[in-house]
Design a protein around this motif. Sequence first.
Motif, PDB file in Angstrom:
ATOM      1  N   UNK A  88       0.714  -1.139   0.024  1.00  0.00           N
ATOM      2  CA  UNK A  88      -0.213  -0.066   0.165  1.00  0.00           C
ATOM      3  C   UNK A  88       0.916   1.302  -0.019  1.00  0.00           C
ATOM      4  N   UNK A  89       0.464   2.025  -0.822  1.00  0.00           N
ATOM      5  CA  UNK A  89       1.277   3.370  -0.927  1.00  0.00           C
ATOM      6  C   UNK A  89       0.593   4.358  -1.807  1.00  0.00           C
ATOM      7  N   UNK A 112       5.361   4.839   4.901  1.00  0.00           N
ATOM      8  CA  UNK A 112       6.515   4.622   5.903  1.00  0.00           C
ATOM      9  C   UNK A 112       5.818   3.843   7.053  1.00  0.00           C
ATOM     10  N   UNK A 113       4.895   4.666   8.042  1.00  0.00           N
ATOM     11  CA  UNK A 113       4.417   4.269   9.111  1.00  0.00           C
ATOM     12  C   UNK A 113       3.549   2.978   8.877  1.00  0.00           C
ATOM     13  N   UNK A 114       2.798   2.831   7.678  1.00  0.00           N
ATOM     14  CA  UNK A 114       1.996   1.639   7.441  1.00  0.00           C
ATOM     15  C   UNK A 114       2.795   0.292   7.266  1.00  0.00           C
ATOM     16  N   UNK A 115       4.008   0.695   6.751  1.00  0.00           N
ATOM     17  CA  UNK A 115       4.930  -0.367   6.410  1.00  0.00           C
ATOM     18  C   UNK A 115       5.294  -1.016   7.876  1.00  0.00           C
ATOM     19  N   UNK A 116       5.702  -0.024   8.592  1.00  0.00           N
ATOM     20  CA  UNK A 116       6.354  -0.219   9.996  1.00  0.00           C
ATOM     21  C   UNK A 116       5.131  -1.037  10.800  1.00  0.00           C
ATOM     22  N   UNK A 117       3.739  -0.525  10.891  1.00  0.00           N
ATOM     23  CA  UNK A 117       2.785  -1.177  11.679  1.00  0.00           C
ATOM     24  C   UNK A 117       2.372  -2.531  11.292  1.00  0.00           C
TER      25      UNK A 117
END
Length: 254
Positions: A88-89, A112-117
Amino acid sequence: MQQGTIIVTGAGRGLGREIALTLAAAGMAVAATDVDGSAAEATAAAITAKDGRALGLSLDVRDATAIKAAFTAAEKAIGLATALVNNAGIYPDNTLLDMPEATWDAVIDTNLKGTFLCAQRFVRQRIAAGGGGAIVNLASTAAFSARIGAGHNSASKAGVAMLTRSMAQEWGPHGIRVNAVAPGLIEVEGNRVNPEYKANFLPMIPLGRTGQPPDIAATVAFLLSDGAAFINGVVLPVDGGFLTGRPLQRSGGI
Ligand SMILES: NC(=O)c1ccc[n+]([C@@H]2O[C@H](COP(=O)([O-])OP(=O)(O)OC[C@H]3O[C@@H](n4cnc5c(N)ncnc54)[C@H](O)[C@@H]3O)[C@@H](O)[C@H]2O)c1
């Protein structure tokens, strides 16, 4: 043949949809998730229509509570995920001087935050199950090569590239591999690439063509496969050679 269950974010269209269809065709059960829930369901329906196993789920990757709920729902329906693709981006065009704060936040939070979470939730589940598994993050050539109007996207994807390396270091001891793909210019469905931009871009690609979604999906499938069992922490450009530099000869044409 790849076994196990995979969660793909942003799987409603574009590269995420292609990745979901490719991994399903390779034998994986797929949780196709997207902030557009009906698009996610359509991807899942396309998989089940071909006798694959899939579940479509609405999921906004910026929302940690929703991630936990969606990953749990996926586990109940098609089994605990063994792989995750953080696809997702968003990449809206906006020059820096006139960029609204909300646009900056949306790009950083999604990419970025979505990838981390999502990765953190996936890995907590994997470690609770004894470890093992693989993640592929979608970075971009924008992580290494700036473009006017893409400052927020480049910053987010450079973050994804470094996060991939940190994840590989911290989670390798749990048998979890983390790699990233850095796509160049890929023409996703609807052909949203401006023709003038494409004409200017093509001379910078040594292979002389733009990428197609299967170019990315095949690379993701490889990085998740046993053939990539010792590959951990790489950010792999899939760009026809764009990142090699400037394809110019100082003393004249080739
Ligand atoms: N297409 C390219 O040329 C290219 C190049 C480099 C990197 N990428 C990266 O590949 C990924 C996919 O790009 P694409 O071209 O297929 O984009 P796309 O716009 O076609 O599809 C993106 C999908 O992500 C979903 N999405 C957006 N925000 C979301 C959120 N908050 N939570 C969950 N889902 C969300 C959208 O609904 C959409 O279905 C992105 O991370 C993008 O940065 C694409």
